[in-house]
Scaffold this active site. Structure first.
Site, PDB file in Angstrom:
ATOM      1  N   SER A   1       0.861  -1.187   0.000  1.00 43.97           N
ATOM      2  CA  SER A   1       0.000   0.000   0.000  1.00 43.97           C
ATOM      3  C   SER A   1       0.894   1.233   0.000  1.00 43.97           C
ATOM      4  O   SER A   1       1.987   1.207   0.589  1.00 43.97           O
ATOM      5  CB  SER A   1      -0.871   0.024   1.265  1.00 43.97           C
TER       6      SER A   1
ATOM      7  N   TYR B   1      -1.269  -0.399  10.279  1.00 44.87           N
ATOM      8  CA  TYR B   1      -1.498  -0.931   8.925  1.00 44.87           C
ATOM      9  C   TYR B   1      -0.363  -0.500   7.990  1.00 44.87           C
ATOM     10  O   TYR B   1       0.192  -1.320   7.251  1.00 44.87           O
ATOM     11  CB  TYR B   1      -2.846  -0.427   8.409  1.00 44.87           C
TER      12      TYR B   1
END
Ligand code: NAP
Length: 252
Positions: free
Chosen positions: A143, A157
């Site tokens: 990501s 995350y």
């Protein structure tokens, strides 16, 4: 290519589902892994079969080593692994590190990091030419949060995706002479269910005005990059991490 299996973890929805559908169109036999949403996985399999492809839905939580082992064994019965798309991943509620619990952090590492490592391990065992395999590709799904840090959202995350970037580079070097290419994509804000699962169902479109392209990306736009990295067209790419972020990661 009809004897080649593409195993997509988290293939029932979002980026994984788009990758599974595109993979089938490219001629792979597709393993559609899912955690809980059997109906969504069945829909992906039906769509692949309706298009003349072959697919199987296999439940398995990548947060469990036993379930990963069972997933790969069932996948072996479906066909010989050629591509692993290490896609399954989770976010959590937005928050600041100062409030994070050990339970939250351990869930994040277990699914996003340990799960991806163990799936990669099982793929290497099967693909490595040093172990009798015929080579293949691992595409990890990172990501742009790995670069941006996701402050006051989910730094945990973002850090889990930083680990995926490092896994991609290190493993690529480790297995390069065993016929395995390891690459990754770094999606930006993509319109999928993941935002709702983190309690922010409208996040992707709420953020649109602040995104360089003024819109979130689609799962298909990410899947196209994954399919390219998995294919022989990317034969000179190893350890490559491709931003599919609509310019977000280069924006000030
Ligand atoms: P999504 O729409 O929430 O779909 C998640 C998929 O992963 C589902 O198929 C789900 O299965 C599966 N899954 C969740 N936990 C699992 C587990 N423990 N074991 C096995 N499968 C599991 O997510 P997405 O947006 O497509 O995200 C896919 C990947 O892209 C993730 O790694 C995510 O971090 C990354 N990513 C997404 C974005 C974005 O904006 N969407 C941006 C950057 C990176 P069920 O259907 O059974 O629940």
């Amino acid at each position: 290519m009809d004897d080649r299996v593409m195993l997509v973890t988290g293939g029932s929805r979002g980026i994984g589902a788009a990758t599974a559908l595109m993979g089938a169109r490219a001629g792979y036999r597709v393993v559609v892994n899912y955690a809980a949403n059997e109906a969504a996985a069945a829909r992906v399999v039906s769509a692949i079969e309706a298009g003349g492809g072959a697919a199987i839905a296999l439940r398995g939580d990548v947060g469990s080593e036993a379930e990963i082992l069972a997933l790969f064994e069932a996948s072996d019965r479906f066909g010989r692994l050629s591509v692993l798309v290490n896609n399954a991943g989770v976010v959590d509620r937005p928050g600041k590190l100062v409030d994070f619990s050990t339970e939250r952090l351990e869930r994040m590492w277990r699914i996003n990091v340990t799960g991806s490592f163990l799936c990669a391990r099982e793929a290497v065992k099967r693909l490595s030419t040093a172990r009798g395999g015929r080579g293949g590709t691992i595409v990890n799904v990172s990501s742009v949060a790995a670069k941006l840090g996701a402050p006051a959202q989910y730094v945990d995350y973002a850090a889990s995706k930083g680990a995926i970037d490092t896994l991609t580079v290190g493993l690529a070097k480790e297995v390069m002479d065993e016929g395995i290419r390891v690459c990754a994509v770094r999606p930006g804000v993509i319109d999928t269910d993941i935002h709702a699962s983190g309690g922010q169902p409208t996040r992707a479109f709420d953020m649109a005005p602040s995104l360089p392209m003024k819109r979130p990306g689609t799962a298909e736009e990410v899947a196209a990059a994954i399919l390219w990295l998995a294919s022989d067209a990317a034969s000179y790419s190893a350890g490559a991490i491709l931003d599919v972020s609509g310019g977000r990661s280069i924006w000030p």
